[in-house]
Design a protein around this motif. Structure first.
Motif, mmCIF file in Angstrom:
data_model
loop_
_atom_site.group_PDB
_atom_site.id
_atom_site.type_symbol
_atom_site.label_atom_id
_atom_site.label_comp_id
_atom_site.label_asym_id
_atom_site.label_seq_id
_atom_site.Cartn_x
_atom_site.Cartn_y
_atom_site.Cartn_z
ATOM 1 N N ARG A 182 40.391 41.563 44.394
ATOM 2 C CA ARG A 182 41.815 41.901 44.375
ATOM 3 C C ARG A 182 42.655 40.648 44.598
ATOM 4 O O ARG A 182 43.717 40.497 43.989
ATOM 5 C CB ARG A 182 42.118 42.951 45.452
ATOM 6 C CG ARG A 182 41.427 44.278 45.229
ATOM 7 C CD ARG A 182 41.653 45.216 46.403
ATOM 8 N NE ARG A 182 43.008 45.707 46.423
ATOM 9 C CZ ARG A 182 43.409 46.826 45.804
ATOM 10 N NH1 ARG A 182 42.552 47.534 45.094
ATOM 11 N NH2 ARG A 182 44.650 47.226 45.886
ATOM 12 N N HIS A 183 42.164 39.757 45.458
ATOM 13 C CA HIS A 183 42.893 38.518 45.715
ATOM 14 C C HIS A 183 43.053 37.711 44.425
ATOM 15 O O HIS A 183 44.125 37.165 44.149
ATOM 16 C CB HIS A 183 42.153 37.691 46.760
ATOM 17 C CG HIS A 183 42.757 36.336 47.000
ATOM 18 N ND1 HIS A 183 43.905 36.157 47.742
ATOM 19 C CD2 HIS A 183 42.394 35.101 46.552
ATOM 20 C CE1 HIS A 183 44.211 34.859 47.764
ATOM 21 N NE2 HIS A 183 43.311 34.211 47.049
ATOM 22 N N LEU A 186 45.603 39.321 42.147
ATOM 23 C CA LEU A 186 46.955 39.007 42.619
ATOM 24 C C LEU A 186 47.365 37.606 42.180
ATOM 25 O O LEU A 186 48.485 37.382 41.735
ATOM 26 C CB LEU A 186 47.022 39.101 44.142
ATOM 27 C CG LEU A 186 46.935 40.496 44.761
ATOM 28 C CD1 LEU A 186 46.915 40.385 46.275
ATOM 29 C CD2 LEU A 186 48.098 41.357 44.308
ATOM 30 N N TRP A 190 48.979 39.073 38.592
ATOM 31 C CA TRP A 190 50.313 39.295 39.151
ATOM 32 C C TRP A 190 50.975 37.981 39.572
ATOM 33 O O TRP A 190 52.181 37.907 39.672
ATOM 34 C CB TRP A 190 50.241 40.257 40.332
ATOM 35 C CG TRP A 190 50.312 41.691 39.922
ATOM 36 C CD1 TRP A 190 51.427 42.476 39.899
ATOM 37 C CD2 TRP A 190 49.235 42.521 39.467
ATOM 38 N NE1 TRP A 190 51.109 43.740 39.455
ATOM 39 C CE2 TRP A 190 49.772 43.794 39.170
ATOM 40 C CE3 TRP A 190 47.872 42.307 39.259
ATOM 41 C CZ2 TRP A 190 48.991 44.853 38.703
ATOM 42 C CZ3 TRP A 190 47.098 43.359 38.791
ATOM 43 C CH2 TRP A 190 47.651 44.608 38.520
ATOM 44 N N GLU A 192 51.121 36.625 42.441
ATOM 45 C CA GLU A 192 51.799 36.786 43.721
ATOM 46 C C GLU A 192 50.743 36.843 44.814
ATOM 47 O O GLU A 192 49.612 37.295 44.588
ATOM 48 C CB GLU A 192 52.640 38.076 43.760
ATOM 49 C CG GLU A 192 53.865 38.036 42.866
ATOM 50 C CD GLU A 192 54.768 39.219 43.104
ATOM 51 O OE1 GLU A 192 54.704 39.808 44.192
ATOM 52 O OE2 GLU A 192 55.529 39.563 42.192
ATOM 53 N N TYR A 194 51.098 38.645 47.491
ATOM 54 C CA TYR A 194 51.069 39.987 48.073
ATOM 55 C C TYR A 194 51.901 40.930 47.222
ATOM 56 O O TYR A 194 53.006 40.596 46.804
ATOM 57 C CB TYR A 194 51.621 39.999 49.499
ATOM 58 C CG TYR A 194 51.743 41.402 50.055
ATOM 59 C CD1 TYR A 194 50.634 42.050 50.571
ATOM 60 C CD2 TYR A 194 52.955 42.081 50.017
ATOM 61 C CE1 TYR A 194 50.719 43.347 51.051
ATOM 62 C CE2 TYR A 194 53.048 43.382 50.491
ATOM 63 C CZ TYR A 194 51.930 43.996 51.013
ATOM 64 O OH TYR A 194 52.013 45.280 51.471
ATOM 65 N N ILE A 200 47.994 47.661 42.133
ATOM 66 C CA ILE A 200 46.745 47.410 41.400
ATOM 67 C C ILE A 200 46.044 48.729 41.108
ATOM 68 O O ILE A 200 45.576 48.961 39.987
ATOM 69 C CB ILE A 200 45.826 46.476 42.209
ATOM 70 C CG1 ILE A 200 46.439 45.071 42.296
ATOM 71 C CG2 ILE A 200 44.443 46.392 41.559
ATOM 72 C CD1 ILE A 200 45.623 44.077 43.105
#
Length: 235
Positions: A182-183, A186, A190, A192, A194, A200
């Motif tokens: 997920r990190h 991101l 994305w 970003e 956070y 997600i």
């Protein structure tokens, strides 16, 4: 110089937003209604749209869907509705981000900057090169993703994807067979550090539906609990 369309029916708010954007290096166009927004988007040459949902001629959600019907231009919606179901609905309808009124000029600039970064070609995480040329089509099982054409086909049928859904699918396809955290999503999709966890999850769930699968019976999208997600060819 990024060109931003401001869609806001209140003349004083519209003027204020235009002034903030112009002072920070943006070319700005504006309109006060939904059909005006559609005309501006149809002309092209826009890098982003700031869309107020309280328009005099069209429901803002309808305006968003109509914009998505003719363009992939990034859209940041401005809404007074802050409940989760409404925000999820807007993201599913094609919004790239949202602002809850009242918001500051700094918030607007930060959201726009993030959207413009995300819609540019993502940079690779340091020391981790993509597994395939990002400009080359990728085939995984019966799924083919063509980044330059921004199109994806499953068993010869074109998938109808939002901008973010396509970005997510293309990234996973370039790293097919590899669990992506997920990190990393991101950072690279994305761009970003956070966002809300649900963002997600919403896009992964939407991709599952369009790939004809469920979380309980995955085919292409496999979740590795506590680690991330990977795209694989079905067995």
């Amino acid at each position: 110089m990024p060109c931003v369309l401001v869609v806001e029916d209140d003349p004083s708010i519209r003027a204020s937003l235009m002034e903030i954007l112009a002072e920070h290096g943006h070319a700005v166009r504006s309109t006060g209604d939904g059909f005006g927004a559609l005309r501006e988007v149809a002309q092209g040459s826009l890098d982003a749209v700031v869309l107020d949902l309280g328009l005099p001629d069209l429901d803002g959600g309808d305006a968003l869907r109509m914009i998505r019907g003719i363009s992939n231009v990034p859209v940041v919606v401005a809404t007074a509705r802050d409940d989760e179901s409404e925000i999820v609905k807007l993201l599913n309808a094609g919004a790239d981000d949202y602002l809850v009124k009242p918001f500051s000029g700094a918030q607007l600039l930060a959201r726009l900057s993030a959207v413009l970064r995300r819609t540019a070609v993502p940079a690779a995480v340091a020391g981790q090169a993509p597994s395939a040329d990002p400009s080359s089509p990728v085939t995984v099982g019966e799924l083919t993703v063509d980044p330059p054409a921004r199109s994806a086909y499953l068993a010869g049928r074109e998938l109808v994807l939002t901008r973010r859904e396509f970005d997510l699918l293309a990234f996973l396809a370039r790293h097919a067979g590899t669990v992506v955290s997920r990190h990393r999503l991101l950072a690279e999709v994305w761009q970003e550090a956070y966002i809300e966890d649900q963002t997600i999850d919403v896009h992964v769930s939407a991709l599952r539906r369009k790939l004809g699968e469920r979380a309980s019976a995955p085919r292409y999208l496999r979740t590795v609990r506590g680690v991330g997600i990977k795209l694989v060819a079905p067995h």
